[in-house]
Motif scaffolding. Structure first.
Motif, PDB file in Angstrom:
ATOM      1  N   GLY A 213       0.799  -1.205   0.000  1.00  0.00           N
ATOM      2  CA  GLY A 213       0.000   0.000   0.000  1.00  0.00           C
ATOM      3  C   GLY A 213       0.837   1.261   0.000  1.00  0.00           C
ATOM      4  O   GLY A 213       2.063   1.212   0.124  1.00  0.00           O
ATOM      5  N   PRO A 214       0.150   2.409  -0.129  1.00  0.00           N
ATOM      6  CA  PRO A 214       0.841   3.695  -0.232  1.00  0.00           C
ATOM      7  C   PRO A 214       1.068   4.353   1.132  1.00  0.00           C
ATOM      8  O   PRO A 214       0.238   4.261   2.036  1.00  0.00           O
ATOM      9  N   LEU A 215       2.205   5.023   1.251  1.00  0.00           N
ATOM     10  CA  LEU A 215       2.497   5.870   2.417  1.00  0.00           C
ATOM     11  C   LEU A 215       3.112   7.161   1.893  1.00  0.00           C
ATOM     12  O   LEU A 215       3.903   7.149   0.949  1.00  0.00           O
ATOM     13  N   ARG A 216       2.743   8.260   2.527  1.00  0.00           N
ATOM     14  CA  ARG A 216       3.306   9.564   2.158  1.00  0.00           C
ATOM     15  C   ARG A 216       3.684  10.293   3.441  1.00  0.00           C
ATOM     16  O   ARG A 216       2.884  11.043   3.993  1.00  0.00           O
ATOM     17  N   PRO A 217       4.922  10.096   3.923  1.00  0.00           N
ATOM     18  CA  PRO A 217       5.317  10.718   5.186  1.00  0.00           C
ATOM     19  C   PRO A 217       5.523  12.225   5.077  1.00  0.00           C
ATOM     20  O   PRO A 217       5.102  12.968   5.958  1.00  0.00           O
ATOM     21  N   LEU A 218       6.173  12.685   4.019  1.00  0.00           N
ATOM     22  CA  LEU A 218       6.439  14.113   3.823  1.00  0.00           C
ATOM     23  C   LEU A 218       6.188  14.473   2.364  1.00  0.00           C
ATOM     24  O   LEU A 218       5.048  14.538   1.940  1.00  0.00           O
ATOM     25  N   ALA A 219       7.245  14.617   1.589  1.00  0.00           N
ATOM     26  CA  ALA A 219       7.109  15.077   0.207  1.00  0.00           C
ATOM     27  C   ALA A 219       6.844  13.966  -0.790  1.00  0.00           C
ATOM     28  O   ALA A 219       6.171  14.179  -1.791  1.00  0.00           O
ATOM     29  N   MET A 220       7.390  12.781  -0.526  1.00  0.00           N
ATOM     30  CA  MET A 220       7.311  11.705  -1.504  1.00  0.00           C
ATOM     31  C   MET A 220       6.223  10.692  -1.156  1.00  0.00           C
ATOM     32  O   MET A 220       5.897  10.502   0.011  1.00  0.00           O
ATOM     33  N   ARG A 221       5.716  10.046  -2.192  1.00  0.00           N
ATOM     34  CA  ARG A 221       4.758   8.950  -2.019  1.00  0.00           C
ATOM     35  C   ARG A 221       5.503   7.651  -2.284  1.00  0.00           C
ATOM     36  O   ARG A 221       6.238   7.541  -3.261  1.00  0.00           O
ATOM     37  N   TYR A 222       5.292   6.679  -1.404  1.00  0.00           N
ATOM     38  CA  TYR A 222       5.966   5.384  -1.510  1.00  0.00           C
ATOM     39  C   TYR A 222       4.925   4.277  -1.568  1.00  0.00           C
ATOM     40  O   TYR A 222       3.871   4.375  -0.938  1.00  0.00           O
ATOM     41  N   THR A 223       5.245   3.228  -2.272  1.00  0.00           N
ATOM     42  CA  THR A 223       4.495   1.986  -2.187  1.00  0.00           C
ATOM     43  C   THR A 223       5.360   1.046  -1.367  1.00  0.00           C
ATOM     44  O   THR A 223       6.520   0.808  -1.720  1.00  0.00           O
ATOM     45  N   VAL A 224       4.803   0.559  -0.273  1.00  0.00           N
ATOM     46  CA  VAL A 224       5.560  -0.332   0.604  1.00  0.00           C
ATOM     47  C   VAL A 224       4.894  -1.697   0.664  1.00  0.00           C
ATOM     48  O   VAL A 224       3.684  -1.829   0.442  1.00  0.00           O
ATOM     49  N   ARG A 225       5.708  -2.701   0.960  1.00  0.00           N
ATOM     50  CA  ARG A 225       5.224  -4.065   1.130  1.00  0.00           C
ATOM     51  C   ARG A 225       5.594  -4.503   2.545  1.00  0.00           C
ATOM     52  O   ARG A 225       6.725  -4.310   2.978  1.00  0.00           O
ATOM     53  N   VAL A 226       4.622  -5.074   3.236  1.00  0.00           N
ATOM     54  CA  VAL A 226       4.823  -5.556   4.607  1.00  0.00           C
ATOM     55  C   VAL A 226       4.439  -7.032   4.637  1.00  0.00           C
ATOM     56  O   VAL A 226       3.358  -7.398   4.170  1.00  0.00           O
TER      57      VAL A 226
ATOM     58  N   THR B  95       3.998  -1.305  13.178  1.00  0.00           N
ATOM     59  CA  THR B  95       4.903  -1.375  12.042  1.00  0.00           C
ATOM     60  C   THR B  95       4.626  -0.294  11.002  1.00  0.00           C
ATOM     61  O   THR B  95       5.569   0.321  10.492  1.00  0.00           O
ATOM     62  N   ILE B  96       3.382  -0.042  10.690  1.00  0.00           N
ATOM     63  CA  ILE B  96       3.072   0.981   9.674  1.00  0.00           C
ATOM     64  C   ILE B  96       3.460   2.370  10.171  1.00  0.00           C
ATOM     65  O   ILE B  96       4.160   3.098   9.453  1.00  0.00           O
ATOM     66  N   PRO B  97       3.089   2.791  11.395  1.00  0.00           N
ATOM     67  CA  PRO B  97       3.582   4.089  11.874  1.00  0.00           C
ATOM     68  C   PRO B  97       5.108   4.166  11.938  1.00  0.00           C
ATOM     69  O   PRO B  97       5.692   5.213  11.632  1.00  0.00           O
ATOM     70  N   TRP B  98       5.765   3.068  12.318  1.00  0.00           N
ATOM     71  CA  TRP B  98       7.230   3.069  12.341  1.00  0.00           C
ATOM     72  C   TRP B  98       7.786   3.229  10.930  1.00  0.00           C
ATOM     73  O   TRP B  98       8.804   3.888  10.741  1.00  0.00           O
ATOM     74  N   ALA B  99       7.137   2.618   9.940  1.00  0.00           N
ATOM     75  CA  ALA B  99       7.585   2.758   8.551  1.00  0.00           C
ATOM     76  C   ALA B  99       7.427   4.207   8.080  1.00  0.00           C
ATOM     77  O   ALA B  99       8.302   4.738   7.379  1.00  0.00           O
ATOM     78  N   ILE B 100       6.348   4.851   8.458  1.00  0.00           N
ATOM     79  CA  ILE B 100       6.145   6.264   8.109  1.00  0.00           C
ATOM     80  C   ILE B 100       7.262   7.107   8.713  1.00  0.00           C
ATOM     81  O   ILE B 100       7.848   7.969   8.045  1.00  0.00           O
ATOM     82  N   ASP B 101       7.579   6.849   9.975  1.00  0.00           N
ATOM     83  CA  ASP B 101       8.659   7.571  10.638  1.00  0.00           C
ATOM     84  C   ASP B 101       9.988   7.319   9.917  1.00  0.00           C
ATOM     85  O   ASP B 101      10.762   8.243   9.666  1.00  0.00           O
ATOM     86  N   TRP B 102      10.261   6.061   9.565  1.00  0.00           N
ATOM     87  CA  TRP B 102      11.506   5.721   8.864  1.00  0.00           C
ATOM     88  C   TRP B 102      11.592   6.485   7.550  1.00  0.00           C
ATOM     89  O   TRP B 102      12.638   7.055   7.217  1.00  0.00           O
ATOM     90  N   LEU B 103      10.496   6.494   6.792  1.00  0.00           N
ATOM     91  CA  LEU B 103      10.497   7.171   5.497  1.00  0.00           C
ATOM     92  C   LEU B 103      10.701   8.679   5.643  1.00  0.00           C
ATOM     93  O   LEU B 103      11.399   9.299   4.838  1.00  0.00           O
TER      94      LEU B 103
END
Length: 152
Positions: A33-46, A119-127
């Motif tokens: 699914g998609p995550l957008r922490p700041l400027a960029m949009r990412y597709t991540v797999r968990v 895990t998803i909030p941690w991934a947002i923080d990492w990104l």
């Protein structure tokens, strides 16, 4: 109490409706699914696996693993020899490292924890930290960096 794969999927569906299940059994699940922490949009797999014995083969379980599918993570153009911080080598797909969003075997994540709430909030923080690192060269996320043998 261990959260079943079914419970994990229910919580993900409620909290992150844009994530879709790519594959699931009663002991393994993979979302994308998609995550957008700041400027960029990412597709991540968990993905996560409880482990299983199938006939004479043992499939090792593992805690949630997060990889970025798109765009591929890149090093800083100003420092191309500097590795991307806080990643683990992904032997199955070397161009898509596993994000170091928590320290394995530290007790930060357990089978009673919901991927959707940890895990998803941690991934947002990492990104977000990754975007900051790309811009400044400084990793603002703290934590323990994997060793050079573990990092790509």
């Amino acid at each position: 109490m261990t959260l079943s794969i079914q419970k994990q999927m229910e919580r993900m569906r409620r909290a992150w409706p844009d994530f879709r299940v790519l594959s699931a059994t009663d002991w393994l699940v993979t979302w994308e699914g998609p995550l957008r922490p700041l400027a960029m949009r990412y597709t991540v797999r968990v993905s996560m696996c409880f482990g299983r014995q199938l006939r004479n083969t043992v499939i090792m379980g593992y805690a949630p693993r997060v990889t970025v599918v798109d765009p591929l993570l890149r090093r800083r153009p100003e420092q191309p020899e500097e590795p991307i911080p806080h990643i683990y080598v992904n032997r199955c797909s070397p161009d898509r490292p596993i994000l170091c969003v928590y320290l394995p075997r530290s007790g930060e994540w357990g089978l009673q924890d919901a991927v959707a709430e940890t895990t998803i909030p941690w991934a947002i923080d990492w990104l977000a930290c990754y975007e900051g690192w790309l811009a400044t060269g400084e990793w603002a996320g703290g934590g323990v960096h994997p060793t050079r043998e573990q990092a790509a």
